[in-house]
Design a protein around this motif. Sequence first.
Motif, PDB file in Angstrom:
ATOM      1  N   ALA B  35       0.836  -1.203   0.000  1.00  0.00           N
ATOM      2  CA  ALA B  35       0.000   0.000   0.000  1.00  0.00           C
ATOM      3  C   ALA B  35       0.870   1.252   0.000  1.00  0.00           C
ATOM      4  CB  ALA B  35      -0.934  -0.002   1.203  1.00  0.00           C
ATOM      5  N   VAL B  36       1.963   1.212   0.778  1.00  0.00           N
ATOM      6  CA  VAL B  36       2.868   2.375   0.827  1.00  0.00           C
ATOM      7  C   VAL B  36       3.478   2.606  -0.556  1.00  0.00           C
ATOM      8  CG1 VAL B  36       4.991   3.301   1.821  1.00  0.00           C
ATOM      9  CG2 VAL B  36       3.365   2.053   3.274  1.00  0.00           C
ATOM     10  N   ILE B  37       4.009   1.526  -1.142  1.00  0.00           N
ATOM     11  CA  ILE B  37       4.612   1.651  -2.473  1.00  0.00           C
ATOM     12  C   ILE B  37       3.544   2.067  -3.487  1.00  0.00           C
ATOM     13  CG2 ILE B  37       5.633   0.326  -4.376  1.00  0.00           C
ATOM     14  CD1 ILE B  37       7.333  -1.086  -2.413  1.00  0.00           C
ATOM     15  N   ASN B  96       5.350  -6.643  -6.292  1.00  0.00           N
ATOM     16  CA  ASN B  96       4.261  -7.034  -7.177  1.00  0.00           C
ATOM     17  C   ASN B  96       2.949  -6.360  -6.780  1.00  0.00           C
ATOM     18  OD1 ASN B  96       1.858  -9.140  -7.649  1.00  0.00           O
ATOM     19  ND2 ASN B  96       3.347  -9.271  -9.323  1.00  0.00           N
ATOM     20  N   SER B  97       2.606  -6.477  -5.503  1.00  0.00           N
ATOM     21  CA  SER B  97       1.330  -5.941  -5.041  1.00  0.00           C
ATOM     22  C   SER B  97       1.297  -4.426  -5.180  1.00  0.00           C
ATOM     23  CB  SER B  97       1.087  -6.347  -3.589  1.00  0.00           C
ATOM     24  OG  SER B  97      -0.149  -5.878  -3.148  1.00  0.00           O
ATOM     25  N   GLY B  98       2.468  -3.776  -4.954  1.00  0.00           N
ATOM     26  CA  GLY B  98       2.541  -2.312  -5.066  1.00  0.00           C
ATOM     27  C   GLY B  98       2.023  -1.816  -6.400  1.00  0.00           C
ATOM     28  N   ALA B  99       2.349  -2.551  -7.464  1.00  0.00           N
ATOM     29  CA  ALA B  99       1.919  -2.128  -8.800  1.00  0.00           C
ATOM     30  C   ALA B  99       0.401  -2.187  -8.931  1.00  0.00           C
ATOM     31  CB  ALA B  99       2.567  -3.007  -9.868  1.00  0.00           C
ATOM     32  N   TYR B 100      -0.190  -3.245  -8.397  1.00  0.00           N
ATOM     33  CA  TYR B 100      -1.649  -3.377  -8.478  1.00  0.00           C
ATOM     34  C   TYR B 100      -2.341  -2.352  -7.592  1.00  0.00           C
ATOM     35  CZ  TYR B 100      -1.046  -7.578 -11.217  1.00  0.00           C
ATOM     36  OH  TYR B 100      -0.705  -8.437 -12.213  1.00  0.00           O
ATOM     37  N   VAL B 101      -1.803  -2.170  -6.373  1.00  0.00           N
ATOM     38  CA  VAL B 101      -2.398  -1.187  -5.459  1.00  0.00           C
ATOM     39  C   VAL B 101      -2.294   0.217  -6.057  1.00  0.00           C
ATOM     40  CG1 VAL B 101      -2.212  -0.120  -3.181  1.00  0.00           C
ATOM     41  CG2 VAL B 101      -2.032  -2.593  -3.413  1.00  0.00           C
ATOM     42  N   ALA B 102      -1.172   0.495  -6.728  1.00  0.00           N
ATOM     43  CA  ALA B 102      -1.004   1.818  -7.365  1.00  0.00           C
ATOM     44  C   ALA B 102      -2.150   2.090  -8.325  1.00  0.00           C
ATOM     45  CB  ALA B 102       0.325   1.886  -8.106  1.00  0.00           C
ATOM     46  N   GLU B 103      -2.520   1.087  -9.098  1.00  0.00           N
ATOM     47  CA  GLU B 103      -3.615   1.264 -10.050  1.00  0.00           C
ATOM     48  C   GLU B 103      -4.953   1.442  -9.336  1.00  0.00           C
ATOM     49  OE1 GLU B 103      -1.792   2.227 -12.556  1.00  0.00           O
ATOM     50  OE2 GLU B 103      -3.296   1.362 -13.882  1.00  0.00           O
ATOM     51  N   PRO B 145     -12.383  -0.684  -0.269  1.00  0.00           N
ATOM     52  CA  PRO B 145     -12.928  -2.002  -0.636  1.00  0.00           C
ATOM     53  C   PRO B 145     -12.042  -2.733  -1.646  1.00  0.00           C
ATOM     54  CG  PRO B 145     -14.634  -0.324  -0.742  1.00  0.00           C
ATOM     55  CD  PRO B 145     -13.336   0.383  -0.549  1.00  0.00           C
ATOM     56  N   ALA B 146     -11.500  -1.986  -2.610  1.00  0.00           N
ATOM     57  CA  ALA B 146     -10.653  -2.612  -3.628  1.00  0.00           C
ATOM     58  C   ALA B 146      -9.343  -3.115  -3.017  1.00  0.00           C
ATOM     59  CB  ALA B 146     -10.373  -1.619  -4.752  1.00  0.00           C
ATOM     60  N   ILE B 147      -8.832  -2.370  -2.028  1.00  0.00           N
ATOM     61  CA  ILE B 147      -7.623  -2.817  -1.329  1.00  0.00           C
ATOM     62  C   ILE B 147      -7.921  -4.125  -0.599  1.00  0.00           C
ATOM     63  CG2 ILE B 147      -6.038  -2.311   0.581  1.00  0.00           C
ATOM     64  CD1 ILE B 147      -5.263  -0.498  -1.506  1.00  0.00           C
ATOM     65  N   GLY B 148      -9.113  -4.226  -0.015  1.00  0.00           N
ATOM     66  CA  GLY B 148      -9.523  -5.455   0.659  1.00  0.00           C
ATOM     67  C   GLY B 148      -9.506  -6.638  -0.294  1.00  0.00           C
ATOM     68  N   ASN B 149     -10.029  -6.425  -1.490  1.00  0.00           N
ATOM     69  CA  ASN B 149     -10.021  -7.492  -2.488  1.00  0.00           C
ATOM     70  C   ASN B 149      -8.591  -7.851  -2.902  1.00  0.00           C
ATOM     71  OD1 ASN B 149     -12.796  -7.679  -2.522  1.00  0.00           O
ATOM     72  ND2 ASN B 149     -12.996  -6.117  -4.101  1.00  0.00           N
ATOM     73  N   GLU B 150      -7.730  -6.830  -2.947  1.00  0.00           N
ATOM     74  CA  GLU B 150      -6.329  -7.078  -3.269  1.00  0.00           C
ATOM     75  C   GLU B 150      -5.704  -7.978  -2.184  1.00  0.00           C
ATOM     76  OE1 GLU B 150      -4.314  -6.724  -5.657  1.00  0.00           O
ATOM     77  OE2 GLU B 150      -2.315  -6.785  -4.783  1.00  0.00           O
ATOM     78  N   TYR B 151      -6.111  -7.761  -0.927  1.00  0.00           N
ATOM     79  CA  TYR B 151      -5.616  -8.587   0.172  1.00  0.00           C
ATOM     80  C   TYR B 151      -6.019 -10.046  -0.051  1.00  0.00           C
ATOM     81  CZ  TYR B 151      -4.306  -9.477   5.087  1.00  0.00           C
ATOM     82  OH  TYR B 151      -3.710  -9.934   6.232  1.00  0.00           O
ATOM     83  N   VAL B 152      -7.261 -10.263  -0.477  1.00  0.00           N
ATOM     84  CA  VAL B 152      -7.728 -11.622  -0.765  1.00  0.00           C
ATOM     85  C   VAL B 152      -6.862 -12.256  -1.859  1.00  0.00           C
ATOM     86  CG1 VAL B 152      -9.649 -12.981  -1.694  1.00  0.00           C
ATOM     87  CG2 VAL B 152     -10.101 -11.160  -0.033  1.00  0.00           C
ATOM     88  N   THR B 153      -6.610 -11.471  -2.895  1.00  0.00           N
ATOM     89  CA  THR B 153      -5.775 -11.966  -4.000  1.00  0.00           C
ATOM     90  C   THR B 153      -4.374 -12.303  -3.506  1.00  0.00           C
ATOM     91  OG1 THR B 153      -7.016 -10.536  -5.478  1.00  0.00           O
ATOM     92  CG2 THR B 153      -4.936 -11.398  -6.318  1.00  0.00           C
ATOM     93  N   VAL B 154      -3.829 -11.436  -2.665  1.00  0.00           N
ATOM     94  CA  VAL B 154      -2.464 -11.636  -2.169  1.00  0.00           C
ATOM     95  C   VAL B 154      -2.375 -12.934  -1.369  1.00  0.00           C
ATOM     96  CG1 VAL B 154      -0.770 -10.775  -0.496  1.00  0.00           C
ATOM     97  CG2 VAL B 154      -1.701  -9.244  -2.227  1.00  0.00           C
ATOM     98  N   ILE B 155      -3.401 -13.214  -0.551  1.00  0.00           N
ATOM     99  CA  ILE B 155      -3.393 -14.454   0.233  1.00  0.00           C
ATOM    100  C   ILE B 155      -3.192 -15.655  -0.687  1.00  0.00           C
ATOM    101  CG2 ILE B 155      -4.852 -16.037   1.577  1.00  0.00           C
ATOM    102  CD1 ILE B 155      -6.017 -13.664   2.999  1.00  0.00           C
TER     103      ILE B 155
END
Lengths: 245, 216
Positions: B35-37, B96-103, B145-155
Amino acid sequence: MIKAYNVCKSFGSNQVLRDVSLEIKNGEVVSIIGPSGSGKSTFLKCLNLLENPDSGSISFMGETIFSSEVKLKEKQLDEFRQKIGMVFQHFNVFPNLTVIDNITLAPIQTKKMSKEDAIKKAYELLDIVGLTDKASSYPRTLSGGQKQRLAIIRALAMEPTTMLFDEPTSALDPEMVKEVLEVIKNVVNMGMTVVIVTHEMNFAREVSDRVIFMDEGKIVEKGTPLQIFDNPQMDRTKLFLSKVL
Amino acid sequence: MINNVIDIIIEYYPLLLKGLGITALLSLVTVLFGAVIGMIIALMRLSNNKLLKGIASFYVEVIRGVPLLLQLLIIYIALPSSVSKFVAAAIALIINSGAYVAEIIRGGIQAVDNGQMDAARSLGLSKKQAMIKIILPQAVKNILPAIGNEYVTVIKETSLASTFYIGDLMTSQKYIGTETYLYLESYIVVAIFYFAATFTLSKLIGVLERRLKVSD
């Protein structure tokens, strides 16, 4: 005094403003009328540089704020905008802030006004427009007319010398138009320099010192309300007025 | 088969729970630092500086265009061997996640009505002040909410880190499978554990989302 000289602006291949020049004197009330898409709102946004013209120049109180040679720094632009209030068609009140915070945010942030002074001033303004009891509510609980009244006093809280109104009543339900026009009339009576883009022809006739008719990115005709509404010279002005009056 | 599944859960639950814990920790670390990145990259992409914008776009495009497994392997091998496997996996997942969270963040910020920035600037607020006081607080509602879904994906994606045997849930399967030869059953068991984790989280996000809507 605001001077716009040969202002041009395009969005992509669509030329919205073609060499628009206009001089607005201190304390003057100018209405800009014309069909949709004629460039009225874009011209208004060029006056406080929310939109940068492609060419031409803008000066404010004798100081050039935009031209091909002059590019003000962001900080200077921010200071210049503090002197010009703007009211938008869709109110643009801040939904994440309470009514009182909407009003005090800019004075506290930009003028370093103390919180107490800003709140005191905000309540004076709220009283004028009859929104005192809404001070701690969020904007979502306000009607369109109330939102627009809030937007007007939010701008006035910065104590601007000039106010720009961009179709302030176009998005309102008919029964709320009057209350907002009353507030604008108050602003006019305060002796400020006012530029209004509007479709309210009767209002424009009543409050304006001068009326500008724009079409296809150009000023077609300008004059006193009497000249424009009762004795228009140009065919396009006549055609437009015959449709709206 | 069902009996075997139940037997595996009973016999190996300490190992499975430990694996779940490592998976949860890895996911949490990934999402927090991601999230920071992501925030930094999103602001770079939205800035007027062409160089910053270019760097951020390049980063997002490359990360989204290369398989995560490859990214894990490249970073693991590129890092000095003194770096633990867990840390190496975490770094790869964070990048990896930073790129998706950035979007996600960029989308959330751009979804805020342009009129809000206009209004803030017309009052004389600087771009930065407008961003902090007006735009970001509104964007958070779109973003959370989208960050939450990203967390699910990351798991789910952390399972790829089991390539390095870091002791996560997927790694536990490898031990169980080798010890019992019950491959299908052991896969089903970890699938149940992953599903339990992601399903619970999805439901929690749903609750959060409704809360945010209420305050709208």
